[in-house]
Scaffold this motif. Structure first.
Motif, PDB file in Angstrom:
ATOM      1  N   THR A  10       0.847  -1.194   0.000  1.00 31.48           N
ATOM      2  CA  THR A  10       0.000   0.000   0.000  1.00 31.48           C
ATOM      3  C   THR A  10       0.884   1.247   0.000  1.00 31.48           C
ATOM      4  N   PHE A  11       0.251   2.384  -0.208  1.00 31.15           N
ATOM      5  CA  PHE A  11       0.985   3.651  -0.090  1.00 31.15           C
ATOM      6  C   PHE A  11       1.617   3.780   1.289  1.00 31.15           C
ATOM      7  N   SER A 164      -4.793  -0.311   5.487  1.00 33.62           N
ATOM      8  CA  SER A 164      -5.336   0.674   4.545  1.00 33.62           C
ATOM      9  C   SER A 164      -6.739   0.295   4.090  1.00 33.62           C
ATOM     10  N   LYS A 166      -9.356   1.049   0.957  1.00 37.21           N
ATOM     11  CA  LYS A 166      -9.373   1.568  -0.407  1.00 37.21           C
ATOM     12  C   LYS A 166     -10.767   2.106  -0.720  1.00 37.21           C
ATOM     13  N   SER A 199      -5.061   4.057   7.011  1.00 39.30           N
ATOM     14  CA  SER A 199      -4.651   4.910   5.901  1.00 39.30           C
ATOM     15  C   SER A 199      -5.753   4.784   4.850  1.00 39.30           C
ATOM     16  N   GLU A 201      -6.927   5.274   1.151  1.00 38.08           N
ATOM     17  CA  GLU A 201      -6.447   5.519  -0.220  1.00 38.08           C
ATOM     18  C   GLU A 201      -7.642   5.772  -1.143  1.00 38.08           C
ATOM     19  N   SER A 203      -9.200   6.645  -4.955  1.00 40.77           N
ATOM     20  CA  SER A 203      -8.914   6.575  -6.384  1.00 40.77           C
ATOM     21  C   SER A 203     -10.234   6.587  -7.145  1.00 40.77           C
ATOM     22  N   TYR A 231      -4.702   9.429   1.290  1.00 43.11           N
ATOM     23  CA  TYR A 231      -3.814   9.509   0.123  1.00 43.11           C
ATOM     24  C   TYR A 231      -4.611   9.626  -1.162  1.00 43.11           C
TER      25      TYR A 231
END
Ligand code: SF4
Lengths: 443, 184
Positions: A10-11, A164, A166, A199, A201, A203, A231
């Motif tokens: 992951t980032f 994380s 998503k 975290s 993420e 997109s 992120y």
């Protein structure tokens, strides 16, 4: 259980590996991370006191410190003034170059405008909304004052590599629907602790198409989701913006070889999650289904479609903060307020997030529109966001605000109520005197 | 009021009375933002603990008391006074269903004992006698014993040093393990 064949990262795993000088990390691992930037603001004097109690005279990483005065500016009381004086004395004594005076703006906005944090880097701040810097593809995380004092002393701090989540946002937001509406909707759906310790993420097409000003709303709001950081994948919009701002700060001519080099180094530093990265959860939102959304008192997850709260009277409308005090926000507010007047019995406060935003808004004529509508304009900074000064509420009053947090008592009075919304919705409420769909305000 | 009693509690455990609250006790009700840049003395900070949530607490808490609350305790700001106001008030520990991230770090780094134990949250009422045994990782409440997950070695070493400041002093060779107290 994580298997040994797992290769995708992951980032968060990548960013904290870099910050800790490790080849790789895995979620759950505790690392000693060395941040590229350490942020503190009006709380710098209190941190300095803790720092001295460690027994040291000099900060080990003065060149990595950024200090702003933004939370209560200009000083509203002698105590605040004394605090500011102590911050200035400390900055001078320690030779901290990146110090931003009263009036320059809110820490998160100023650090972004000065291009002091870059994609792939780690910033640790004595401020819960340090998650903000995820909009640039950086790892931004908030900690408490004592931890910042420890950082000044040693340059490093223990951090647990977070799991994380998503979040994919498909499609496109409808006309007049903003990143703020999306965030309030998301937090309302998944709860104020839905992202706790994670975290986040982001997109998807809806995210990629957002302007930088709009993107910044998202990781900023993730503090209200309990997240450790958030992120958004940095793209050419981010590289161009940061390269331009860095050239300006370093006085490099745009188009010069150094400027081109700078943009290349930004691209090289960016980090992206692997396709095979492992997530603790995945959610998909259809942007087209998001409506105008308002968070009701006293938590960020008390989100309702605007239609359900239409008609609630407001005494104060506030446009500003690190969440929604940027140029685009003032443009949206001006669009609603053009040719209108703030309703009797309601006041409108506008506080640009930075002096740069202020100057740009004047140049584009937004300030004139806001003033003509009857807005009171404040010094760039946090303004009434946290009840220190400038725009505190009386008991029983209702405020609609473009900020990120609506806790009981946050704006100075426990018996006041705070609704959170986008700048357009706040502006519309100022005109009507009650919560209303901006599309109902005729021009 | 000083942090001595809680610091001791963070090392071995404590016994006291319960103050019970619900979910989402946030940093603004723990310690209102309007005081964050003006109040510095421990007694002043202690005096405003929980004032927007429970005036009875403000008036009646005594050293050794324990707060028991629901989910996401301490969510919101990074302000450390949301931790230190409890320490200065003599609160030894908070037992909750879950803690917000920054609050949890601040608590450990100041030496406030933060324990996740949903069974105790279900059972406890304001005024109950509660005893926390760190050696055995057990909470005794109303005649029943509830186990909680032991603290990680990293947290134990910070707590054992007396908080992060003392821990850093030790790391830099500036002292032995003697805790250094500070109060704003
Ligand atoms: S504007 Fe509000 S949320 Fe943002 S840094 Fe300032 S006080 Fe915090």
């Amino acid at each position: 259980m994580v298997s040994s064949v797992r290769t995708g990262k992951t980032f968060a795993e990548k960013a904290l590996a870099r910050a800790a000088g490790l080849q790789t990390t895995i979620a759950g691992q505790v690392v000693d991370a060395r941040p590229d930037v350490v942020l503190s603001h009006d709380n710098t004097a209190a941190i300095a006191k803790i720092f001295r109690s460690i027994g040291l005279q000099r900060v080990a990483i003065a060149e990595r410190l950024v200090v702003t005065l933004d939370h209560a500016v200009p000083a509203p009381t002698p105590q605040h003034a004394r605090n500011h004086a102590e911050v200035r004395a400390f900055v001078q004594e320690q030779g901290i170059r990146h110090f931003f005076e009263v009036g320059r703006g809110i820490c998160h906005q100023v650090i972004t405008e000065e291009a002091l944090i870059l994609p792939g880097q780690l910033i640790i701040g004595a401020d819960s909304h340090t998650t903000h810097f995820g909009a640039l593809g950086a790892f931004g995380v908030g900690v408490g004052r004592t931890e910042v004092a420890a950082l000044w002393a040693t340059g490093e701090l223990w951090l647990r590599v977070p799991e994380s989540i998503k979040i994919v946002v498909t499609g496109a937001l409808g006309k007049g629907i903003s990143a703020k509406d999306f965030c309030l909707h998301l937090i309302g759906q998944l709860g104020a602790e839905g992202g706790r310790y994670q975290s986040i993420e982001f997109s998807g097409a809806a995210i990629d198409s957002l302007s930088l000003d709009s993107r910044m709303v998202i990781p900023n709001m993730m503090a209200e989701f309990g997240a450790k950081n958030a992120y958004l994948a940095p793209d050419e919009k981010v590289f161009d913006y940061l390269a331009g701002r860095a050239c300006r700060r370093l006085q490099l001519a745009s188009g010069s070889p150094q400027a081109a080099q700078l943009a290349d180094s930004l691209r090289a530093g960016a980090l992206y999650p692997d396709a095979a990265a492992i997530y603790s959860a995945e959610h998909t939102f259809d942007a087209a289904a998001i409506q105008l959304t308002v968070a009701c008192p006293h938590t960020g997850d008390a989100a309702r479609p605007l239609a359900e709260v239409r008609g609630i009277r407001v005494q104060q409308a506030f446009i500003g903060t690190c969440t929604n005090g940027r140029l685009e926000d003032l443009a949206l507010a001006a669009e609603v307020l053009r040719g209108q007047r703030v309703a009797a019995g309601t006041r409108l406060l506008v506080v640009p997030a930075s002096s740069q935003v202020y100057a740009d808004a004047i140049e584009r004529g937004y300030m004139q529109i806001l003033l003509a509508a009857g807005a009171a304009i404040g010094t760039p900074g946090c303004g009434p966001c946290m009840g220190n000064h400038m725009g505190v509420l009386a008991p029983g009053e209702v405020c609609i605000s473009s900020a990120n947090r609506n806790f009981k008592g946050r704006m100075g009075e426990p018996d006041a109520e705070i609704y959170l919304a986008s700048p357009a919705v706040v502006a519309a409420a100022a005109v009507a005197g009650y919560i209303i769909d901006p599309r109902e305000i005729g021009n | 009021m000083n942090a001595a009693a809680p610091a001791e509690a963070a090392r071995s455990g404590c016994a006291g009375r319960v103050w019970k609250y619900g979910d989402g006790v946030n940093t603004d009700v723990l310690f209102p933002g309007k005081y964050t840049y003006t109040l510095r003395a421990a007694a002043d900070i202690a005096a405003h603990a929980l004032e927007d949530l429970d005036p009875l607490f403000t008036a009646g808490a005594v050293a050794g008391d324990v707060i028991v609350a629901g989910r996401n305790f301490g969510n919101g700001s990074s302000r450390e006074q949301a931790v230190t106001c409890l320490l200065y008030r003599g609160v030894a520990a908070v037992v909750a269903r879950s803690f917000a991230r920054i609050y949890f770090r601040n608590g450990i780094n100041q030496g406030l004992l933060l324990i996740t134990c949903p069974a105790v949250v279900d059972a406890a009422q304001t005024g109950d006698a509660i005893e926390i045994d760190l050696a055995q990782s057990i909470i005794r409440l109303n005649g029943a014993a509830h186990a909680f997950p032991p603290l990680s070695p990293n947290m134990r070493s910070i707590i054992a040093a007396g908080g992060l400041v003392a821990h850093v002093r030790h790391k830099l060779g500036l002292s032995s393990t003697t805790a250094v107290k500070f109060s704003e």
